[in-house]
Design a protein around this motif. Structure first.
Motif, PDB file in Angstrom:
ATOM      1  N   TRP A 103      -0.483   8.786  12.528  1.00 19.57           N
ATOM      2  CA  TRP A 103      -1.194   8.635  11.280  1.00 19.57           C
ATOM      3  C   TRP A 103      -0.183   8.287  10.184  1.00 19.57           C
ATOM      4  CZ3 TRP A 103      -0.970  10.953   6.451  1.00 19.57           C
ATOM      5  CH2 TRP A 103      -2.026  10.623   5.588  1.00 19.57           C
ATOM      6  N   THR A 104      -0.501   7.282   9.428  1.00 25.26           N
ATOM      7  CA  THR A 104       0.345   6.925   8.293  1.00 25.26           C
ATOM      8  C   THR A 104      -0.564   6.708   7.091  1.00 25.26           C
ATOM      9  OG1 THR A 104       0.240   4.589   8.921  1.00 25.26           O
ATOM     10  CG2 THR A 104       2.145   5.826   9.679  1.00 25.26           C
ATOM     11  N   PRO A 105      -0.118   7.114   5.914  1.00 26.72           N
ATOM     12  CA  PRO A 105      -0.950   6.917   4.738  1.00 26.72           C
ATOM     13  C   PRO A 105      -1.078   5.434   4.427  1.00 26.72           C
ATOM     14  CG  PRO A 105       1.182   7.836   4.123  1.00 26.72           C
ATOM     15  CD  PRO A 105       1.120   7.803   5.616  1.00 26.72           C
ATOM     16  N   THR A 106      -2.169   5.054   3.799  1.00 23.85           N
ATOM     17  CA  THR A 106      -2.411   3.655   3.503  1.00 23.85           C
ATOM     18  C   THR A 106      -1.985   3.253   2.108  1.00 23.85           C
ATOM     19  OG1 THR A 106      -4.658   4.172   2.793  1.00 23.85           O
ATOM     20  CG2 THR A 106      -4.357   3.530   5.106  1.00 23.85           C
ATOM     21  N   GLY A 107      -1.350   4.117   1.374  1.00 24.03           N
ATOM     22  CA  GLY A 107      -0.828   3.757   0.057  1.00 24.03           C
ATOM     23  C   GLY A 107      -1.899   3.763  -1.027  1.00 24.03           C
ATOM     24  N   GLY A 108      -2.843   4.661  -0.971  1.00 27.11           N
ATOM     25  CA  GLY A 108      -3.897   4.731  -1.975  1.00 27.11           C
ATOM     26  C   GLY A 108      -3.346   5.217  -3.312  1.00 27.11           C
TER      27      GLY A 108
END
Length: 147
Positions: free
Chosen positions: A141-146
């Motif tokens: 899981w990696t954050p999507t940069g929101g």
């Protein structure tokens, strides 16, 4: 003996109509042309498809017997006379309705949907449902940069 997918006796059994060898050959020729299969390749055709081809030839032979001047007709999809209009399908002047139904049941005349294997749907790599909480540890899981 006529080289056809149906015999004159089978035409009688299926349709109740008596046909000559010549009429049976005309029906066979029509079905070969419209099905894109030829009698010489019968050994390569599946048993189920041969069943439907036999029905198609029998129905076509019975239908042809009642047709007038079939081989010199114009290719028409609409006929108008005395203010009445009849719209026809593209093969209505060539193929009997029951023969058409039989041909549509042949395996090669149906849709050819291709199933592309997917690890998500087909359950490969040890997980069955990627949306299930049980599968979380199997995915990075990696954050999507929101934000």
């Amino acid at each position: 003996m006529v080289d056809a997918w149906a015999t004159p006796q089978q035409v009688i059994d299926i349709t109740g109509t008596t046909v000559t060898d010549g009429q049976l050959l005309q029906a066979q020729s029509s079905i070969e042309m419209l099905s894109n299969r030829i009698f010489d390749d019968t050994a390569r055709i599946r048993t189920r498809d041969l069943y439907w081809l036999r029905k198609a030839v029998a129905y076509q032979a019975a239908w042809l017997k009642g047709q007038y001047d079939l081989h010199t007709r114009l290719d028409a999809t609409q006929v108008q006379q005395d203010g009445l209009v009849a719209s026809l399908s593209d093969k209505a002047m060539l193929l009997g309705p029951e023969a058409k139904q039989a041909l549509q049941r042949c395996s090669w005349m149906r849709s050819r949907t291709v199933h592309v294997r997917s690890p998500f749907v087909d359950g490969q790599r040890g997980y069955a449902d990627p949306l299930s909480d049980v599968s979380d540890e199997q995915f990075d899981w990696t954050p999507t940069g929101g934000g």
